[in-house]
Write an enzyme that holds these catalytic residues in place. Structure first.
Site, PDB file in Angstrom:
ATOM      1  CE  LYS A  73      -9.799   3.272  -2.981  1.00 34.81           C
ATOM      2  NZ  LYS A  73      -8.368   3.542  -2.921  1.00 34.81           N
TER       3      LYS A  73
ATOM      4  NE  ARG B  40      15.384  -1.455  -5.214  1.00 34.78           N
ATOM      5  CZ  ARG B  40      16.485  -1.055  -5.867  1.00 34.78           C
ATOM      6  NH1 ARG B  40      16.394  -0.126  -6.808  1.00 34.78           N
ATOM      7  NH2 ARG B  40      17.658  -1.585  -5.594  1.00 34.78           N
TER       8      ARG B  40
ATOM      9  CE1 TYR C  49      -8.940   8.955   0.123  1.00 34.53           C
ATOM     10  CE2 TYR C  49      -6.771   9.160  -0.904  1.00 34.53           C
ATOM     11  CZ  TYR C  49      -7.633   8.523  -0.024  1.00 34.53           C
ATOM     12  OH  TYR C  49      -7.182   7.455   0.701  1.00 34.53           O
TER      13      TYR C  49
END
Length: 381
Positions: free
Chosen positions: A198, A48, A101
């Site tokens: 993306k 983590r 967005y």
């Protein structure tokens, strides 16, 4: 500085010193042996906090954006949430694009407002409007350029000059452009954010995000906050994103080639009332985009002449353009933002037109994509 493709293939990705493997290993270990209490090897103690595969990705993405620090996240929204929690406190104000967005708007309007953060949507192409929206409590100006889904263009250097004057931070969501086409830090931005899902990942097979900055103190705070909240990508996700980044330059060139031809087709078709693509000379942001971008990108939006029903008809009629959310993958996608990615803006100042269709133009053969679109548009007339 080495060229973009060289950095995308080699930054953070030296051959393994033990085996000579030329590809970065997927380090699936959750924990790491220590040589005595506190004696970590390379600073790794728990995945983590840090993971070698994630480190390689971060070094690569920092190099591509021309920044000193990159921190990878489990999603673009995870990166956005972490950053805004660091930069804003109850009573603070931020400016967002008037065509932001939908996911960003949802976070700001539905989550941060409950925490006492105020926001003002502004057309960031209008620097006078931005100045008028600035308050003494303004701490963040959040910019997208090009914007999602209306392909608006903001002058990054011009906005940066204003934020420096007022002591606010300029954050640029660079997802639509990718670091290949645009590097906001070089234009004065304080932080760059991406949904690496993306174009950087590029194959529609991984979800992720990244923050990139030159600010040492901010990077340290991001590292601490990310470790505290656990918004990290797994090692396989980091590896997939890193693999995608290697071919970003060649993919973006093809995305841009195809998008330019798609925009030309749309611009001449009677079923289309308006094309939103900064590569077209009549686009209001064309000159600014030409100044700050290498090329104009692979995203094209348009308004259907026949309104909402015609837009839905086009979305239902394509065969190569897959009806799906997201963008930036090698395959072409089509969507109706008003009912899909930007449904959260309905009824707000950011509501998108019902006739709007958004295309993520892939890297297929351009002639095939044009035939597919032409057939769908003819059916919607």
């Amino acid at each position: 500085m080495q060229g973009f493709s060289t950095r995308s293939i080699h930054a953070g990705q030296e051959p393994d010193p033990t085996t000579g493997a030329v590809t970065t290993s997927i380090h699936t270990s959750s924990t790491y042996a220590q040589d005595g209490v506190g004696g970590t090897r390379g600073g790794y103690e728990y995945s983590r906090s840090a993971n070698p595969t994630r480190t390689a990705l971060q070094e690569c993405l920092a190099a591509l954006e021309g920044g000193r620090h990159a921190r990878a996240f489990g999603s673009g929204m995870g990166a956005t949430d972490t950053l805004l929690r660091i930069l804003l406190r109850p009573g603070d104000h931020m400016v967002i694009p008037h065509d932001a967005y939908g996911g960003t708007f949802r976070l700001v309007d539905k989550v941060l407002t409950g925490w006492g953060v105020e926001h003002t949507p502004v057309d960031l192409a209008d620097l006078d409007a931005l100045r008028a929206a600035i308050r003494p409590t303004t701490k963040v100006v959040w910019s997208e350029t090009p914007t999602n889904p209306l392909l608006g263009i903001a002058d990054i250097a011009g906005i940066a000059a204003i934020t420096r004057e007022v002591g606010a931070r300029l954050v640029v969501d660079n997802t639509f452009a990718s670091p290949y086409l645009q590097t906001p830090l070089a234009l004065g931005a304080d932080v760059v954010v991406h949904s690496t899902t993306k174009y950087i990942g590029g194959h529609s097979d991984v979800v992720g995000g990244v923050l990139v900055t030159d600010d040492d103190e901010l990077a340290e705070t991001v590292t601490f906050t990310q470790n505290s909240t656990g918004s990290v990508p797994g090692p396989f996700d980091a590896w997939l994103t890193l693999r995608g980044a290697k071919t970003l330059a060649v993919r973006m060139e093809r995305h841009c080639d195809n998008a330019e031809r798609v925009a030309e087709l749309l611009d001449a078709h009677p079923a289309v009332s308006r094309v939103l693509y900064p590569g077209l000379p009549e686009h209001p942001g064309h000159e600014v985009a030409a100044k700050q971008m290498r090329r104009f990108g692979g995203m094209v939006s348009f308004l259907a002449t026949g309104g909402r029903e015609a837009a839905l008809q086009v979305c239902a009629s394509t065969r190569l353009f897959t009806l799906a959310e997201s963008l930036g993958g090698v395959e072409s996608l089509i969507e109706h933002p008003g009912q899909m990615t930007h449904a959260s803006t309905t009824g707000s100042m950011l509501e998108v037109p019902e006739s709007l269709v958004r295309l993520s133009v892939g890297i297929e053969d351009a002639d095939d994509l044009l035939d597919d679109l032409r057939t769908a548009l003819d059916a919607a007339r």
